[in-house]
Design a protein around this motif. Structure first.
Motif, short mmCIF file in Angstrom:
data_model
loop_
_atom_site.label_atom_id
_atom_site.label_comp_id
_atom_site.label_asym_id
_atom_site.label_seq_id
_atom_site.Cartn_x
_atom_site.Cartn_y
_atom_site.Cartn_z
N GLU A 147 0.27 -0.56 9.37
CA GLU A 147 -0.02 -1.45 8.24
C GLU A 147 0.93 -2.64 8.22
OE1 GLU A 147 -2.49 -1.54 5.90
OE2 GLU A 147 -3.39 -0.02 7.16
N LYS A 194 0.84 -1.19 0.00
CA LYS A 194 0.00 0.00 0.00
C LYS A 194 0.88 1.24 0.00
CE LYS A 194 -3.83 -2.21 2.39
NZ LYS A 194 -4.67 -2.20 3.59
N VAL A 198 -5.43 4.77 -2.52
CA VAL A 198 -5.96 3.65 -3.29
C VAL A 198 -5.77 3.95 -4.77
CG1 VAL A 198 -8.04 2.31 -3.80
CG2 VAL A 198 -7.64 3.18 -1.49
N ILE A 241 -3.84 6.23 3.28
CA ILE A 241 -3.53 5.18 2.30
C ILE A 241 -4.14 5.60 0.97
CG2 ILE A 241 -3.90 2.77 1.70
CD1 ILE A 241 -3.94 2.19 4.71
#
Length: 125
Positions: A85, A39, A49, A47
């Motif tokens: 994460e 990510k 996307v 984060i």
């Protein structure tokens, strides 16, 4: 008329080149980090996307260069998000075992054996 169209095309090419140079300069000053599970994290710890990493460059969903990938976290938010994460990610095959865990387990085992031995002696007296 042809000369005027050529002039417009050249003017548009100059504008496009200037915009591309500005985007490149902005991308060089924008830093992202990548987590263990792939990510991409921005400077605010969000984060992102749809962003992909090629080499040390980060591209958005439209394949436009948006920033560079940094090896060291530039902000505390990036560091915290990457740490969280990475903690969520399962260990991969071939990951090394933490030596502190092994040493701690051995110390706990020895401590419990010594403690039980001391209790046994008291009951015999």
């Amino acid at each position: 008329m042809k000369a005027y169209n050529d002039y417009l095309a050249a003017e548009q090419a100059v504008k496009d080149a200037e915009e591309k140079a500005k985007a490149q300069a902005k991308a060089e000053q924008t830093y992202f980090a990548q987590t263990a599970n792939g990510k991409v994290v921005d400077e605010k710890g969000h984060i992102m996307v749809g962003y992909t990493v090629k080499g040390n460059q980060v591209f958005d969903a439209q394949s436009k260069l948006v920033g560079t990938l940094t090896q060291t976290s530039t902000t505390r938010r990036i560091a915290n998000t990457v740490k969280q994460e990475n903690a969520k990610a399962l260990p991969q095959m071939g990951d090394k075992q933490n030596n502190n865990t092994t040493v701690g387990a051995i110390l706990v085992g020895l401590g419990s054996l010594l403690g039980l031995g001391a209790l046994g002696k008291r009951k015999e007296d």
